[in-house]
Write a protein that holds these residues in place. Sequence first.
Motif, mmCIF file in Angstrom:
data_model
loop_
_atom_site.group_PDB
_atom_site.id
_atom_site.type_symbol
_atom_site.label_atom_id
_atom_site.label_comp_id
_atom_site.label_asym_id
_atom_site.label_seq_id
_atom_site.Cartn_x
_atom_site.Cartn_y
_atom_site.Cartn_z
ATOM 1 N N ILE A 237 49.630 62.120 62.413
ATOM 2 C CA ILE A 237 49.127 63.007 61.965
ATOM 3 C C ILE A 237 50.539 63.416 61.092
ATOM 4 N N GLY A 238 52.502 62.360 60.871
ATOM 5 C CA GLY A 238 53.602 62.156 61.027
ATOM 6 C C GLY A 238 53.790 61.508 60.249
ATOM 7 N N LEU A 239 55.084 61.420 59.787
ATOM 8 C CA LEU A 239 55.570 60.229 59.008
ATOM 9 C C LEU A 239 57.359 60.388 59.335
ATOM 10 N N GLN A 240 57.660 60.391 60.395
ATOM 11 C CA GLN A 240 58.805 61.054 60.619
ATOM 12 C C GLN A 240 59.718 59.330 61.299
ATOM 13 N N GLY A 241 59.098 58.843 61.494
ATOM 14 C CA GLY A 241 59.918 56.908 61.302
ATOM 15 C C GLY A 241 59.077 55.860 60.245
ATOM 16 N N GLY A 242 58.932 56.785 59.353
ATOM 17 C CA GLY A 242 58.908 55.872 58.010
ATOM 18 C C GLY A 242 57.923 56.070 57.504
ATOM 19 N N VAL A 243 56.705 55.081 56.200
ATOM 20 C CA VAL A 243 55.978 55.968 55.527
ATOM 21 C C VAL A 243 54.974 54.170 55.635
ATOM 22 N N LYS A 244 56.048 52.817 56.329
ATOM 23 C CA LYS A 244 55.294 51.813 56.008
ATOM 24 C C LYS A 244 55.326 50.467 57.110
ATOM 25 N N GLY A 245 54.863 50.196 57.366
ATOM 26 C CA GLY A 245 54.350 49.200 59.067
ATOM 27 C C GLY A 245 53.198 48.260 58.498
ATOM 28 N N GLU A 246 54.173 46.940 59.331
ATOM 29 C CA GLU A 246 53.304 46.204 59.756
ATOM 30 C C GLU A 246 52.238 46.221 60.969
ATOM 31 N N LEU A 247 50.914 46.030 60.411
ATOM 32 C CA LEU A 247 49.431 46.628 61.982
ATOM 33 C C LEU A 247 50.022 44.784 61.801
ATOM 34 N N ASN A 248 49.528 44.572 63.780
ATOM 35 C CA ASN A 248 48.882 43.401 64.284
ATOM 36 C C ASN A 248 47.496 43.611 64.203
ATOM 37 N N LEU A 249 46.486 42.845 63.339
ATOM 38 C CA LEU A 249 44.707 43.858 63.160
ATOM 39 C C LEU A 249 44.394 42.677 64.364
ATOM 40 N N ASN A 250 44.670 41.594 64.736
ATOM 41 C CA ASN A 250 44.322 40.708 65.655
ATOM 42 C C ASN A 250 44.279 41.955 66.726
ATOM 43 N N ALA A 251 45.186 42.575 67.579
ATOM 44 C CA ALA A 251 45.718 43.605 68.831
ATOM 45 C C ALA A 251 45.286 44.414 68.348
ATOM 46 N N LEU A 252 44.694 44.548 67.693
ATOM 47 C CA LEU A 252 43.636 46.283 67.016
ATOM 48 C C LEU A 252 42.200 45.886 67.330
ATOM 49 N N LEU A 253 42.089 44.697 67.099
ATOM 50 C CA LEU A 253 40.559 44.156 67.126
ATOM 51 C C LEU A 253 39.885 43.610 68.172
ATOM 52 N N ARG A 254 41.473 43.056 69.570
ATOM 53 C CA ARG A 254 40.865 43.128 70.972
ATOM 54 C C ARG A 254 40.760 43.816 71.581
ATOM 55 N N LYS A 255 41.509 45.036 71.612
ATOM 56 C CA LYS A 255 41.443 46.712 72.021
ATOM 57 C C LYS A 255 40.316 47.485 71.710
ATOM 58 N N ARG A 256 39.304 46.802 70.515
ATOM 59 C CA ARG A 256 38.164 47.249 69.788
ATOM 60 C C ARG A 256 38.709 49.392 69.017
ATOM 61 N N ALA A 257 40.038 48.932 69.219
ATOM 62 C CA ALA A 257 40.089 50.221 68.891
ATOM 63 C C ALA A 257 40.147 50.443 67.308
ATOM 64 N N ALA A 258 40.472 52.413 67.329
ATOM 65 C CA ALA A 258 40.762 52.688 65.677
ATOM 66 C C ALA A 258 42.374 53.821 65.341
ATOM 67 N N ILE A 259 42.324 53.486 63.538
ATOM 68 C CA ILE A 259 43.252 54.509 63.541
ATOM 69 C C ILE A 259 42.576 54.876 62.556
ATOM 70 N N THR A 260 43.250 56.692 63.251
ATOM 71 C CA THR A 260 43.141 57.979 61.698
ATOM 72 C C THR A 260 44.615 58.220 61.277
ATOM 73 N N ALA A 261 44.244 58.760 60.447
ATOM 74 C CA ALA A 261 45.920 59.995 60.249
ATOM 75 C C ALA A 261 44.778 60.662 58.896
ATOM 76 N N THR A 262 45.535 61.898 59.507
ATOM 77 C CA THR A 262 45.144 62.412 58.346
ATOM 78 C C THR A 262 46.064 63.389 58.356
#
Length: 325
Positions: A237-262
């Motif tokens: 919900i905030g961007l105090q630490g910047g707007v662009k980052g590199e995401l490890n999709l494999n880590a996300l897949l293995r955890k069956r996790a979700a990211i939302t941004a609003t």
Amino acid sequence: MHAITIPEPGGPEALVWAEVPDPVPGEGEVLVEVAATAVNRADLLQRQGFYDPPPGSSPYPGLECSGRIAALGPGVSGWAVGDEVCALLADGGYAEKVAVPAGQLLPIPEGVDLVAAASLPEVTCTVWSNVFMIAHLRPGETLLVHGGASGIGTMAIQLAKAIGAKVAVTAGSAEKLARCAELGADVLINYREQDFVDEVRKATGGAGADVILDIIGAKYLNQNVKALATSGRLAIIGLQGGVKGELNLNALLRKRAAITATTLRARPAAEKAAIVAAVREHVWPLFEAGRVRPVIDRMLPLSEAAEGHRVLESSGHIGKVLLTR
């Protein structure tokens, strides 16, 4: 009327108390005579020229207010002149009057005074919509809140504890962490001295956080994914630490996790009205039962909004900074 204007973007000194035309309520709107408003991070960005108001909204900052209804626009029912209310705004709270869609009004919760109620609309709507309506935090799960002593953080702690969740928080000082503990936080992490991934894992027996409410953004992206439990949900919900980052999709897949941004400010009126209605149904009874309360760092005169911005920029506050008439 008078309002805080921004003739040119800049520092806190760019905020100018000036005489401006009175707003006129349109179809489905009410005119609120403002008693108080609150300082939010979006106001700082708007002052700096980085976050323009949505098309058609007030040019003055201020995402929430409390006050009394001064007039009803065409087509408004269920409200009357003189009603004490608080309101979620797209802009315009830093003023003596503001026009508000009726669907974004809330009554003042029993047990909360009119001025203190100005601290509630933005934080309750942000937390409820992200943590509960989108991320579906459930009793017994663990919520990690970054910036636990902020306005958002202090409300997230209380609402999560009220539904029976475990709460971990990050903050940058012992004083802030102590206040978080007073509000019910179970796991206290000083981000200047501790690794929040390690601390959350230790506190959950290695499982991780089921939901993370993040105000930092890019800087914490990969650490947040590491801190998530299996089937975890990261709500940005905030961007105090910047707007662009590199995401490890494999880590996300293995955890069956979700990211939302609003964001809340630019949502259509119907979506905001639905969130406000949910807050009235689920959150307002918690205030009235004394299980949740406003957390206010200080109150300043509206004409001294610049000082309120300086306080927020220094990050020395705990809870909300209010501007009063």
